[in-house]
Enzyme design. Structure first.
Site, mmCIF file in Angstrom:
data_model
loop_
_atom_site.group_PDB
_atom_site.id
_atom_site.type_symbol
_atom_site.label_atom_id
_atom_site.label_comp_id
_atom_site.label_asym_id
_atom_site.label_seq_id
_atom_site.Cartn_x
_atom_site.Cartn_y
_atom_site.Cartn_z
ATOM 1 N N GLY A 57 -63.161 1.727 -26.756
ATOM 2 C CA GLY A 57 -61.819 2.242 -27.025
ATOM 3 C C GLY A 57 -61.451 1.966 -28.474
ATOM 4 O O GLY A 57 -62.303 1.646 -29.303
ATOM 5 N N ARG A 116 -55.779 -3.347 -22.717
ATOM 6 C CA ARG A 116 -54.714 -4.358 -22.659
ATOM 7 C C ARG A 116 -53.848 -4.120 -21.438
ATOM 8 O O ARG A 116 -53.701 -3.002 -20.976
ATOM 9 C CB ARG A 116 -53.895 -4.317 -23.951
ATOM 10 C CG ARG A 116 -54.745 -4.740 -25.154
ATOM 11 C CD ARG A 116 -53.978 -4.728 -26.456
ATOM 12 N NE ARG A 116 -52.879 -5.680 -26.496
ATOM 13 C CZ ARG A 116 -52.990 -6.965 -26.809
ATOM 14 N NH1 ARG A 116 -54.164 -7.484 -27.089
ATOM 15 N NH2 ARG A 116 -51.933 -7.738 -26.842
ATOM 16 N N ALA A 129 -47.879 0.475 -31.561
ATOM 17 C CA ALA A 129 -46.760 -0.185 -32.218
ATOM 18 C C ALA A 129 -45.628 0.798 -32.521
ATOM 19 O O ALA A 129 -44.452 0.490 -32.298
ATOM 20 C CB ALA A 129 -47.243 -0.847 -33.506
ATOM 21 N N HIS A 142 -53.310 21.686 -53.718
ATOM 22 C CA HIS A 142 -54.748 21.773 -53.960
ATOM 23 C C HIS A 142 -55.109 20.857 -55.112
ATOM 24 O O HIS A 142 -54.384 20.811 -56.090
ATOM 25 C CB HIS A 142 -55.121 23.212 -54.314
ATOM 26 C CG HIS A 142 -56.570 23.373 -54.654
ATOM 27 N ND1 HIS A 142 -57.551 23.368 -53.680
ATOM 28 C CD2 HIS A 142 -57.197 23.505 -55.849
ATOM 29 C CE1 HIS A 142 -58.733 23.518 -54.273
ATOM 30 N NE2 HIS A 142 -58.550 23.602 -55.579
HETATM 31 C C1 LIG Z 1 -56.592 -5.769 -32.428
HETATM 32 C C2 LIG Z 1 -55.446 -4.826 -32.235
HETATM 33 C C3 LIG Z 1 -55.248 -3.800 -33.130
HETATM 34 C C4 LIG Z 1 -54.189 -2.924 -32.962
HETATM 35 N N1 LIG Z 1 -54.022 -1.929 -33.885
HETATM 36 C C5 LIG Z 1 -52.990 -1.069 -33.733
HETATM 37 C C6 LIG Z 1 -52.762 -0.049 -34.692
HETATM 38 O O1 LIG Z 1 -53.490 0.094 -35.667
HETATM 39 N N2 LIG Z 1 -51.724 0.784 -34.500
HETATM 40 C C7 LIG Z 1 -50.899 0.673 -33.429
HETATM 41 O O2 LIG Z 1 -49.979 1.453 -33.293
HETATM 42 N N3 LIG Z 1 -51.079 -0.284 -32.507
HETATM 43 C C8 LIG Z 1 -52.104 -1.164 -32.642
HETATM 44 N N4 LIG Z 1 -52.272 -2.158 -31.720
HETATM 45 C C9 LIG Z 1 -51.335 -2.226 -30.581
HETATM 46 C C10 LIG Z 1 -50.011 -2.885 -31.010
HETATM 47 O O3 LIG Z 1 -50.270 -4.168 -31.496
HETATM 48 C C11 LIG Z 1 -49.067 -2.939 -29.826
HETATM 49 O O4 LIG Z 1 -48.905 -1.657 -29.283
HETATM 50 C C12 LIG Z 1 -47.707 -3.456 -30.244
HETATM 51 O O5 LIG Z 1 -47.798 -4.754 -30.796
HETATM 52 C C13 LIG Z 1 -46.756 -3.476 -29.045
HETATM 53 O O6 LIG Z 1 -45.517 -3.985 -29.434
HETATM 54 P P1 LIG Z 1 -44.570 -4.730 -28.417
HETATM 55 O O7 LIG Z 1 -43.335 -5.057 -29.191
HETATM 56 O O8 LIG Z 1 -44.429 -3.959 -27.182
HETATM 57 O O9 LIG Z 1 -45.335 -6.073 -28.005
HETATM 58 P P2 LIG Z 1 -46.080 -7.208 -28.833
HETATM 59 O O10 LIG Z 1 -46.371 -6.837 -30.210
HETATM 60 O O11 LIG Z 1 -47.193 -7.656 -27.991
HETATM 61 O O12 LIG Z 1 -44.991 -8.348 -28.915
HETATM 62 C C14 LIG Z 1 -44.574 -9.069 -27.800
HETATM 63 C C15 LIG Z 1 -43.999 -10.388 -28.281
HETATM 64 O O13 LIG Z 1 -43.364 -11.005 -27.184
HETATM 65 C C16 LIG Z 1 -43.603 -12.385 -27.231
HETATM 66 N N5 LIG Z 1 -43.422 -12.889 -25.885
HETATM 67 C C17 LIG Z 1 -44.043 -12.473 -24.761
HETATM 68 N N6 LIG Z 1 -43.584 -13.137 -23.681
HETATM 69 C C18 LIG Z 1 -42.642 -13.989 -24.143
HETATM 70 C C19 LIG Z 1 -41.789 -14.941 -23.504
HETATM 71 N N7 LIG Z 1 -41.819 -15.135 -22.206
HETATM 72 N N8 LIG Z 1 -40.949 -15.630 -24.280
HETATM 73 C C20 LIG Z 1 -40.925 -15.438 -25.633
HETATM 74 N N9 LIG Z 1 -41.671 -14.568 -26.269
HETATM 75 C C21 LIG Z 1 -42.531 -13.843 -25.538
HETATM 76 C C22 LIG Z 1 -45.017 -12.486 -27.733
HETATM 77 O O14 LIG Z 1 -45.261 -13.758 -28.313
HETATM 78 C C23 LIG Z 1 -45.042 -11.367 -28.763
HETATM 79 O O15 LIG Z 1 -44.675 -11.839 -30.039
HETATM 80 C C24 LIG Z 1 -53.305 -3.063 -31.870
HETATM 81 C C25 LIG Z 1 -53.498 -4.107 -30.969
HETATM 82 C C26 LIG Z 1 -54.548 -4.989 -31.145
HETATM 83 C C27 LIG Z 1 -54.734 -6.104 -30.172
#
Ligand SMILES: Cc1cc2nc3c(=O)[nH]c(=O)nc-3n(C[C@H](O)[C@H](O)[C@H](O)COP(=O)(O)OP(=O)(O)OC[C@H]3O[C@@H](n4cnc5c(N)ncnc54)[C@H](O)[C@@H]3O)c2cc1C
Lengths: 150, 468
Positions: free
Chosen positions: B182, B272, B319, B443
């Site tokens: 993926g 994930r 993201a 271009h």
């Molecule tokens: C290696 C990798 C590369 C990626 N590259 C890309 C990319 O190039 N482009 C892209 O669009 N997406 C990419 N992604 C996916 C992207 O990181 C996620 O889609 C995005 O971070 C989701 O955002 P979110 O706010 O939903 O959650 P997250 O970014 O996961 O944030 C959740 C936050 O909640 C906090 N949290 C969770 N539970 C608790 C709790 N109970 N109490 C307090 N805090 C808590 C965590 O610590 C975390 O900081 C990548 C992911 C990975 C793993």
């Protein structure tokens, strides 16, 4: 070994293997004797396309009708949609095309074959194809026409 | 200790921090609960550090080809420690930037692990035995996602890593085996290959990037990567990881039967899962959709005043999608009525060459019964790509056969993660292929590949010939 006819137009020389039949769009068909027909691009078709970058043949098991797209070949200048010169089912795809599609340019009548088709009615399809001499004459017309346009 | 806010957001990833900033802009008092660092997965261990590595390895690859451009670079070689420092600096700068914004908008960042205790309250454990109760009118759940752990024996062996550990490139494996073809698996596969590791990718589905890219593009990518020497096995179901002499052995089955590869590091990249365990969701009666939090098109959960966004609600785990969710949820809390609209969420995949797409793939459009036409243009015929010496790839526009309305745009090639913005705009605004074709593109730029593909709708592609 195949024998060849040759045609030179301007500074280009085109070869025509005599042991097979030709679809007017530049696709050859050579019966394997077991109801299967090997197909490929003619030397003229591959030379007018230029260097082959990517070749994609319909996967094994695909049913194709005479004249329908069986492969597409991307060259630096053009996308060649390859019509099937025989109806049937794709039985084999040249495994060399993925890593080294340039075999089509290097050896269009040999290593650069595209596919083997299990024919449904080869005799009927063959009636719509040309032999090497007839195809050569057609290419002569097309190539000379191109020359005049330049 | 009890504090009262208008809205509390659980999780400070791209979904959560954007929601916090937007809520503050709209005049709400905002608490943002985060147990790790602001920026979430994306800034700390996801998008940003991986893209720093991709940027470094791209430069390395280009420097090694310097002679082609008539530039002498005698020895282009990775400096792994330097690359780690560069990666860390990129993360620090962006995390620092988000912290600064949160401060400027007076968002209260509550450090600790949060848990839903009532529909209007979060309990935040500070890790030192203390608990703060945050009482609010609205709660937005944005806990993100965690690496999926499929039931494969041997995943806890030393040498089996996830994406977070794979960011540490200070030591390189001789042979990296990537489980999962993926987005994340392939980005790392390209990074490690560029740094000199041998790389094998095992993907269970028949194609790479399942569900994340147009099939024709995914097939092309597999071919290009194989030509560069990457060993890619599709239709390969991993059975077990075992210790082997000097490393690890991964056993898998394909249509041909049992096979195995040996390497010295294994990257687990099988997707994930929404991070929804142990948040008190069941207790408060939040309806789930398997692991994901179930939401409606306004991002409401079934419990009034509790909302959920980002990776935690499943769907596209990206993201920028999480960020849009954050804006939608907050605007709805503020009394507007905005439904999510995911039609124009692009995917941007930083492999080498890059892959990007937006809207429907050809297969999806056909499944929906549309009368589809696909317009294609290869980068080999694009002048800018030729100058760059990066001609592998193509643009595919999926449009309605009659009207030419653009349903999707899919690409592989140089900088397509940037080019896809035009496709997103086309899909979002209902533009037609002719609209794209009559928009003048500069271009010589890579964007002309989109123009030329669109011209194909009228059979008017200028710089390429499609014989039919
Ligand atoms: C290696 C990798 C590369 C990626 N590259 C890309 C990319 O190039 N482009 C892209 O669009 N997406 C990419 N992604 C996916 C992207 O990181 C996620 O889609 C995005 O971070 C989701 O955002 P979110 O706010 O939903 O959650 P997250 O970014 O996961 O944030 C959740 C936050 O909640 C906090 N949290 C969770 N539970 C608790 C709790 N109970 N109490 C307090 N805090 C808590 C965590 O610590 C975390 O900081 C990548 C992911 C990975 C793993």
């Amino acid at each position: 070994m195949s024998e060849f006819l040759e045609l030179t137009v301007d500074k280009f020389t085109f070869r025509f293997a005599t042991d097979r039949y030709y679809h007017p769009e530049g696709v050859w068909a050579r019966p394997e004797g077991d109801g299967r027909v090997r197909i490929g691009l003619s030397d003229f078709a591959q030379q007018s396309g230029g260097d082959v970058a990517f070749a994609e043949v319909k996967p094994v098991g695909t049913v194709v009708a005479f004249g329908e797209e069986v492969a597409s070949i991307e060259t630096m200048k053009t996308d060649i949609v390859v019509p099937a010169p025989v109806s049937g089912t794709v039985a084999e795809v040249n495994p060399a095309l993925e890593m080294t599609p340039e075999v089509i340019s290097e050896d269009p009548y040999g290593e650069g074959w595209l596919a083997v088709i299990a024919a449904t009615d080869w005799e009927a399809d063959r009636a719509h194809l040309m032999d090497a001499q007839a195809y050569l004459e057609r290419v002569r017309e097309v190539a000379e026409e191109e020359m005049r346009k330049k | 200790m009890t504090e009262v806010y208008d809205v509390a957001i659980l999780g400070a990833g791209p979904g959560g921090y954007v929601a916090a900033l937007r809520a503050a802009q709209l005049g709400m008092r905002v608490a943002l609960v985060e147990e790790a660092r602001v920026g979430g997965t994306c800034l700390n261990v996801g998008c940003i550090p991986t893209k720093a590595l991709v940027t470094a390895t791209d430069l390395l690859a280009r420097a090694r080809r310097a002679a082609e451009y008539g530039v002498r670079i005698p020895e282009a070689a990775p400096d792994l420690e330097g690359m780690m420092a560069y990666q860390r600096a990129a993360v620090e700068r962006l995390v620092g930037g988000v912290e600064q914004l949160l401060k400027e908008w007076k968002v209260t960042v509550v450090r600790g692990r949060g848990r839903l205790v009532r529909p209007d309250a979060l309990a935040v454990a500070d890790g030192a035995g203390g608990t703060t109760e945050v009482v609010v009118r609205h709660i937005i759940l944005a806990p993100g996602s965690v690496m999926a752990r499929p039931p494969i024996p041997g995943l806890d062996l030393p040498g089996v890593v996830t994406s977070t550990e794979a960011l540490d490139v200070s030591t390189l494996p001789a042979h990296l085996i990537v489980i999962g073809g993926g987005v994340i698996g392939l980005e790392f596969a390209c990074i490690y290959q560029a740094l000199g590791s041998r790389v094998t990718v095992l993907e269970m589905m028949p194609n790479l990037l399942p569900g994340a890219a147009d099939e024709a593009i995914a097939k092309r990518l597999a071919v290009v990567l194989r030509r560069r020497g990457m060993d890619i096995r599709t239709g390969a179901t991993v059975q077990a990881v075992e210790e082997a002499e000097g490393g690890l052995r991964v056993r898998f089955t394909t249509a041909k039967g049992e096979e195995a590869v040996e390497g010295d590091r294994v990257l687990l990249a099988t997707g994930r899962w929404p991070n929804t365990a142990d948040l008190g969701l069941e207790e408060v009666g939040i309806r789930m959709n398997r692991r994901a939090i179930a939401v409606d098109e306004y991002l409401r959960t079934n419990v009034p005043n509790v909302w959920a966004i980002g990776d935690a609600v499943g769907g596209m785990m990206l993201a920028h999608k999480a960020m849009v969710d954050g804006r939608v949820a907050v605007e709805n809390i503020a009394g507007q009525k905005r439904a999510v609209d995911y039609r124009s969420v692009p995917s941007a995949i930083f492999t080498s060459p890059e892959v990007a797409g937006v809207g429907l793939t050809e297969e999806q459009a056909r499944q929906q019964g549309a009368d589809v036409r696909v317009l294609q243009f290869p980068f080999s015929a694009n002048p800018r790509a030729q100058i760059l010496g990066e001609t592998e790839g193509l643009v595919r526009i999926v449009c309605e056969a009659g009207s030419g309305r653009v349903l999707g745009v899919h690409m592989m090639g140089p900088h397509v993660t940037e080019l896809i913005a035009e496709g997103a705009l086309a899909v979002q605004t209902g533009a037609t292929a002719d609209d794209l074709a009559w928009t003048t593109h500069a271009h010589p730029t890579l964007t002309e590949a989109v123009l030329e593909a669109a011209l194909g709708f009228q059979g008017a592609t200028i710089h390429y010939h499609r014989k039919t």
